[in-house]
Design an enzyme around this catalytic site. Structure first.
Site, short mmCIF file in Angstrom:
data_model
loop_
_atom_site.label_atom_id
_atom_site.label_comp_id
_atom_site.label_asym_id
_atom_site.label_seq_id
_atom_site.Cartn_x
_atom_site.Cartn_y
_atom_site.Cartn_z
N VAL A 1 15.37 -1.55 28.08
CA VAL A 1 15.97 -0.35 27.62
C VAL A 1 17.08 0.39 28.56
CG1 VAL A 1 14.32 0.17 25.86
CG2 VAL A 1 14.39 1.43 28.03
N TYR B 1 9.32 13.26 35.57
CA TYR B 1 9.12 13.04 34.16
C TYR B 1 9.43 14.05 33.35
CZ TYR B 1 6.38 12.10 30.07
OH TYR B 1 5.71 11.51 28.78
N ALA B 2 9.07 15.36 33.76
CA ALA B 2 9.48 16.43 32.95
C ALA B 2 10.63 16.72 32.96
CB ALA B 2 8.73 17.75 33.51
N ALA B 3 11.49 16.57 33.87
CA ALA B 3 12.87 16.69 33.71
C ALA B 3 13.60 15.81 32.96
CB ALA B 3 13.61 16.47 35.38
N SER B 4 13.17 14.46 33.08
CA SER B 4 13.78 13.44 32.35
C SER B 4 13.58 13.47 30.82
CB SER B 4 13.11 12.16 32.61
OG SER B 4 11.95 12.01 32.25
N LYS B 5 12.24 14.20 30.42
CA LYS B 5 11.92 14.44 28.96
C LYS B 5 12.79 15.58 28.49
CE LYS B 5 9.18 11.00 28.08
NZ LYS B 5 9.64 9.91 26.89
#
Length: 257
Positions: free
Chosen positions: A69, A162-166
């Site tokens: 992806v 991870y938190a920022a990307s989500k």
């Protein structure tokens, strides 16, 4: 498998990225049980084949396409192949994601940050880019993106990337929803909390230790099942949520509250 008389997705083609394991696999099975022809996509052919086999063992219809992806050429090929093989694309669950190697922000390697954003944020953007392109020209469709409750509260030291990307996925979802609802493409997101997958364990934890930690932190006192998250995705993809646009559905047992 005979689709139930109340099947919500009979005649629909549903694409699920990250469909080889965990929430992706459970959601793929759930869509198939309600009449959809399901296409699962991901990088690992073996796990995708297992999902297809599980669906076909129940009498459902499924297909698998390998794709990365983060690569625009592969995502374009993925959507084009779904349409070519199955005549259309009506529903997409952009679920592919990665946690990345945990690390405090000042100690995080740049390649870890870049990889997490490439999969979680760029991957969702690329998927939407080509899904929307098809849907807007063929009567519309529904897209559900996988965000995360950690994007709301950020209470997991070591998982800042991870938190920022989500969180970015959640904002991107709302923006895209406003841009394309006028052309019949309805876009929402789902934000799961701790779910009974390998990601719910911290390093070296037993199931008993994981459960005790979650019970102390989550008002409902347990992790979610993958089926509970899949149920939310199917609701957002169905006509039952037809007036829901640009929403991020948090399913986390009250952790964010």
């Amino acid at each position: 498998m005979t689709a139930p008389s109340t099947a919500r997705f009979t005649g629909k083609v549903a694409l699920i990225t990250g469909g080889g394991t965990n929430i992706g696999r459970t959601t793929a099975l759930s869509f198939a049980r309600e009449g959809a022809l399901v296409v699962v996509a991901g990088r690992t052919a073996e796990s995708l084949a297992e999902t297809v086999g599980a669906i076909e063992a129940e009498g459902g219809k499924a297909d698998a396409i390998t794709a990365d992806v983060t690569d625009s050429t592969e995502v374009a090929r993925l959507v084009a192949t779904v349409v070519e093989r199955h005549g259309g694309l009506h529903i997409a669950f952009n679920n592919a994601g990665t946690v990345g190697k945990p690390g405090l922000l000042a100690e995080l390697e740049e390649d870890v940050w870049d990889r997490v954003f490439a999969v979680n944020t760029r991957g969702v953007w690329l998927a939407m880019k080509y899904e929307i392109e098809h849907m807007r020209q063929h009567g519309g469709g529904v897209i559900v993106n996988a965000a995360s409750n950690i994007g709301f509260h950020g209470r997991r030291p070591g998982l800042g990337a991870y938190a920022a990307s989500k969180a970015a996925v959640s904002v991107l979802t709302r923006n895209a929803a406003r841009e394309y609802i006028g052309e019949g493409v309805r876009i929402n997101a789902v934000s799961a909390g701790g779910t009974d997958t390998p990601m719910s364990y911290r390093s070296g934890e037993t199931t008993e230790q994981r459960d005790a930690r979650v019970a102390a932190a989550v008002p409902l006192g347990r992790v979610a099942t993958t089926q509970e998250i899949a149920d939310g995705v199917l609701w957002l993809a169905s006509d039952q949520s037809g007036y829901v646009v640009g929403h991020d559905l948090v399913i986390d047992g009250g952790a964010t509250a």
